[in-house]
Design an enzyme around this catalytic site. Structure first.
Site, PDB file in Angstrom:
ATOM      1  N   HIS A  76     -10.785  34.394 -42.542  1.00 24.14           N
ATOM      2  CA  HIS A  76      -9.759  34.942 -41.830  1.00 24.14           C
ATOM      3  C   HIS A  76      -9.499  36.348 -41.854  1.00 24.14           C
ATOM      4  O   HIS A  76      -9.111  37.056 -41.247  1.00 24.14           O
ATOM      5  CB  HIS A  76      -8.450  33.867 -41.502  1.00 24.14           C
ATOM      6  CG  HIS A  76      -8.536  32.551 -41.458  1.00 24.14           C
ATOM      7  ND1 HIS A  76      -8.396  31.302 -41.939  1.00 24.14           N
ATOM      8  CD2 HIS A  76      -8.930  32.171 -40.138  1.00 24.14           C
ATOM      9  CE1 HIS A  76      -8.475  30.417 -41.291  1.00 24.14           C
ATOM     10  NE2 HIS A  76      -8.817  30.786 -40.041  1.00 24.14           N
ATOM     11  N   GLY A  97      -8.639  26.516 -36.579  1.00 21.46           N
ATOM     12  CA  GLY A  97      -8.433  27.753 -35.761  1.00 21.46           C
ATOM     13  C   GLY A  97      -9.860  28.048 -34.996  1.00 21.46           C
ATOM     14  O   GLY A  97     -10.534  27.251 -35.095  1.00 21.46           O
ATOM     15  N   GLU A  98      -9.982  29.408 -34.395  1.00 23.02           N
ATOM     16  CA  GLU A  98     -11.318  29.487 -33.497  1.00 23.02           C
ATOM     17  C   GLU A  98     -12.434  29.528 -34.283  1.00 23.02           C
ATOM     18  O   GLU A  98     -13.402  29.068 -33.840  1.00 23.02           O
ATOM     19  CB  GLU A  98     -11.113  31.201 -33.024  1.00 23.02           C
ATOM     20  CG  GLU A  98     -10.879  31.972 -34.204  1.00 23.02           C
ATOM     21  CD  GLU A  98     -10.763  33.500 -33.348  1.00 23.02           C
ATOM     22  OE1 GLU A  98     -11.641  33.888 -32.545  1.00 23.02           O
ATOM     23  OE2 GLU A  98      -9.653  34.131 -33.652  1.00 23.02           O
ATOM     24  N   PHE A  99     -12.520  29.707 -35.899  1.00 23.57           N
ATOM     25  CA  PHE A  99     -13.451  29.658 -36.577  1.00 23.57           C
ATOM     26  C   PHE A  99     -13.891  28.276 -37.022  1.00 23.57           C
ATOM     27  O   PHE A  99     -15.188  28.086 -37.070  1.00 23.57           O
ATOM     28  CB  PHE A  99     -13.149  30.672 -37.887  1.00 23.57           C
ATOM     29  CG  PHE A  99     -12.766  32.030 -37.512  1.00 23.57           C
ATOM     30  CD1 PHE A  99     -13.297  32.726 -36.655  1.00 23.57           C
ATOM     31  CD2 PHE A  99     -11.743  32.252 -38.036  1.00 23.57           C
ATOM     32  CE1 PHE A  99     -13.099  34.108 -36.294  1.00 23.57           C
ATOM     33  CE2 PHE A  99     -11.209  33.545 -37.592  1.00 23.57           C
ATOM     34  CZ  PHE A  99     -11.667  34.369 -36.721  1.00 23.57           C
ATOM     35  N   GLY A 100     -13.092  27.371 -37.061  1.00 31.18           N
ATOM     36  CA  GLY A 100     -13.374  26.139 -37.232  1.00 31.18           C
ATOM     37  C   GLY A 100     -14.209  25.557 -36.243  1.00 31.18           C
ATOM     38  O   GLY A 100     -15.101  24.779 -36.383  1.00 31.18           O
TER      39      GLY A 100
END
Length: 316
Positions: free
Chosen positions: A70, A118-121
């Site tokens: 992040h 979150g978006e990266f997951g």
């Protein structure tokens, strides 16, 4: 009393609610290590963990806590955040599921609901699925934030991303036997560095080197105390946060002990791997310089010691 006569507070925004993996910070606070550095530290918890990097980047707080991936993403988006040290080194992160779910390998996500933080997951899950030849329409991704355990318990998802030392322990405590598929192994990374937990600061804090050095000296003392005297450290944590005095949180604390960084050093190898992985995931572009995301220049040259050295044996 005039406002100008009040001692100003230094603010630290955590990445989640206060829990056992924040122990070195709470220990340093309880034992007065920050006070000895003339730092009156206010420890804050976010209402929404996804807001932390933006709040830190805007300079609203002096220090923050956030995962390495992040931190890289925030820097790539233009937020002036820099990691000044490491709290947790490579806590194993992966897909957690109940054994009864039928998930025993990554291919078993077909027909399942997969939770992510979150978006990266989501990017990580979809990338692994693509590499494994899994049709992206054959499973469903659900954003559930940090509350993976609760989402599985309430049957919102079948599996989700979490820490081996935290959410896996929670799920075992609530529901019994679990399965854990490490993302670093699935992605061939060789380490779980992308979820290392960092201390991050905005540009305005970097311009106060004595404050940063004092914060790191105090925190490093807290980390050393935690790893050297774990029982006393857990007691100090519970005195600061009585709600953590439960068998579950004590087990989470014990499982987290191996991952506390004693030195707080930003590990070059880990940042390099995360840089390459985030380029692979297209979170950053090929020209992004990962070295701008972190610095070790504020860390103590030698750890704190109660003993005065007899001599420096390393001098020429």
């Amino acid at each position: 009393m005039a406002m100008s006569s009040l001692k100003s507070r230094v603010t630290l925004l955590l990445n989640w609610y206060t829990n056992p993996y924040h122990t070195p910070i709470l220990v340093a606070q309880q034992l007065g290590f920050y006070s000895e550095e003339d730092i009156k530290l206010a420890i804050l918890e976010p209402a929404d963990p996804s807001d932390v990097t933006e709040i830190v980047g805007l300079g609203t707080v002096d220090f923050g806590v956030k995962a390495m991936i992040h931190t890289v993403a925030a820097k790539a988006k233009g937020y002036p955040v820099t990691s000044i040290g490491t709290l947790l080194d490579e806590p194993p992160t992966g897909l957690i599921a109940l054994k009864s779910s039928g998930i025993n390998s990554f291919q078993d996500i077909v027909g399942k609901r997969v939770g992510y933080i979150g978006e990266f997951g989501k990017k990580i899950i979809d990338d692994l699925a693509s590499l494994a030849g899994i049709d992206p329409t054959s499973y469903k991704t659900v954003r559930i934030g940090m509350n993976v355990t609760d989402a599985i318990y309430r049957d919102v998802i079948d599996t989700g991303i979490g820490f081996i030392n935290f959410q896996k322990v929670e799920l075992e405590h609530l529901c019994g036997e679990t399965v854990f598929l490490r993302i670093d192994q699935l992605a061939g990374l060789g380490c779980c560095c992308f979820c290392s937990i960092q201390f991050i600061v905005p540009e305005i804090t970097l311009q106060q080197p004595e404050l940063v050095k004092g914060f790191l000296r105090a925190t490093q003392r807290g980390a050393a105390y935690t790893t050297e005297k774990p029982e006393e450290a857990y007691e100090l944590l519970c005195q600061a946060k009585p709600q953590l005095r439960t068998p579950l949180y004590q087990k989470i604390f014990t499982r987290t002990l191996p991952f506390f960084s004693r030195t707080l050093i930003n590990v070059d190898r880990d940042w390099d791997k995360v840089g390459r992985y985030t380029k692979h995931l297209k979170i950053i572009d090929e020209h992004f310089d990962i070295s701008q995301c972190y610095t070790n220049r504020f860390l103590p040259d030698t750890p704190y010691s109660d003993l005065k050295p007899i001599a420096c044996c390393l001098e020429n």
